[in-house]
Design a protein around this motif. Structure first.
Motif, short mmCIF file in Angstrom:
data_model
loop_
_atom_site.label_atom_id
_atom_site.label_comp_id
_atom_site.label_asym_id
_atom_site.label_seq_id
_atom_site.Cartn_x
_atom_site.Cartn_y
_atom_site.Cartn_z
N THR A 101 0.84 -1.20 0.00
CA THR A 101 0.00 0.00 0.00
C THR A 101 0.87 1.25 0.00
O THR A 101 0.58 2.22 -0.71
N ILE A 102 1.93 1.26 0.79
CA ILE A 102 2.84 2.41 0.82
C ILE A 102 3.48 2.60 -0.55
O ILE A 102 3.54 3.72 -1.07
N VAL A 103 3.95 1.52 -1.15
CA VAL A 103 4.58 1.61 -2.47
C VAL A 103 3.58 2.10 -3.51
O VAL A 103 3.90 2.95 -4.35
N GLU A 104 2.35 1.61 -3.45
CA GLU A 104 1.31 2.06 -4.39
C GLU A 104 1.04 3.56 -4.22
O GLU A 104 0.85 4.27 -5.21
N GLN A 105 1.03 4.04 -2.98
CA GLN A 105 0.84 5.47 -2.76
C GLN A 105 1.99 6.26 -3.37
O GLN A 105 1.77 7.31 -3.98
N MET A 106 3.22 5.78 -3.22
CA MET A 106 4.37 6.45 -3.81
C MET A 106 4.23 6.54 -5.33
O MET A 106 4.42 7.60 -5.92
N ASN A 120 1.58 6.26 -7.18
CA ASN A 120 0.39 6.99 -7.63
C ASN A 120 0.33 8.44 -7.16
O ASN A 120 -0.60 9.15 -7.52
N ALA A 121 1.30 8.87 -6.37
CA ALA A 121 1.29 10.23 -5.84
C ALA A 121 1.38 11.26 -6.96
O ALA A 121 1.97 11.02 -8.01
N ASP A 122 0.80 12.42 -6.71
CA ASP A 122 0.93 13.54 -7.64
C ASP A 122 2.31 14.16 -7.54
O ASP A 122 2.84 14.68 -8.53
N VAL A 123 2.89 14.13 -6.35
CA VAL A 123 4.24 14.63 -6.10
C VAL A 123 4.90 13.68 -5.11
O VAL A 123 4.27 13.23 -4.14
N LEU A 124 6.17 13.40 -5.34
CA LEU A 124 6.96 12.59 -4.43
C LEU A 124 8.06 13.47 -3.83
O LEU A 124 8.72 14.20 -4.57
#
Length: 185
Positions: free
Chosen positions: A65-70, A72-76
């Motif tokens: 889930t954390i990797v997916e958020q990274m 899919n993030a608009d900005v990292l």
């Protein structure tokens, strides 16, 4: 309309972490300016399935889930403490698990912390090439903070705040602001 997401990732293993606090500050400022939700993690948040993982499917659901958020993030906002002149090994391991195209075109703010000024080029000589491999859109102003820029784990340097402000303004120019909010120094 889905709310934008700014994800921060810190390559630090220890808590409390100056690096995570630094990443949290930058991610929070970006999120505030673009009307996004910030989510900040460190390597420790990936849990025990992370170090032995050879592929993303080896991660437990929470780590995935954390990797997916990274991804899919608009900005990292990505940063690491300096260790032997580079980012930490587990920070690199995280990116070794990603598909090479997974960060293509993603705006990335680069940051690092270290014991002294001699490590300040980590952002240019280590982090920028890593994200260049992924064809990410690294923001021109990277930020490095040394131990002297913190007091009791809290960022106190006006010069580093100004540099962070500059990087935030650059990423806002890329993704667009949803409201006009000034940055507090």
């Amino acid at each position: 309309m889905t709310k934008k997401l700014v994800v921060g990732i810190s390559g630090n293993l220890t808590r409390p972490s100056k690096t995570k606090a630094f990443i949290n500050h930058i991610a929070g400022e970006v999120a505030g300016r673009i009307g996004a939700t910030p989510a900040v993690f460190d390597i420790e948040d990936l849990g025990s399935s992370f170090p032995p993982a050879r592929r993303l499917c080896d991660l437990d659901p929470a780590a995935r889930t954390i990797v997916e958020q990274m991804v899919n993030a608009d900005v990292l906002v990505a940063g690491s403490p300096t260790f032997k002149g580079s980012y930490t090994g587990l920070f690199k391991h995280l990116f070794d698990l990603l598909d090479p195209s997974s960060l293509r075109g993603k705006p990335v703010v680069l940051a690092a912390t270290g014991g002294g000024e001699r490590h300040s080029l980590i952002v240019e000589h280590q982090l920028r090439p890593l994200f260049g491999f992924f064809e990410a859109l690294t923001i021109p102003s990277a930020i490095y903070a040394s131990d002297k820029d913190f007091a009791d784990g809290v960022l106190v340097s006006e010069a580093i705040y100004a540099r962070a402000h500059q990087a935030v303004a650059e990423v806002v120019n890329v993704v667009g602001a949803t409201r006009s909010v000034g940055l507090a120094a």
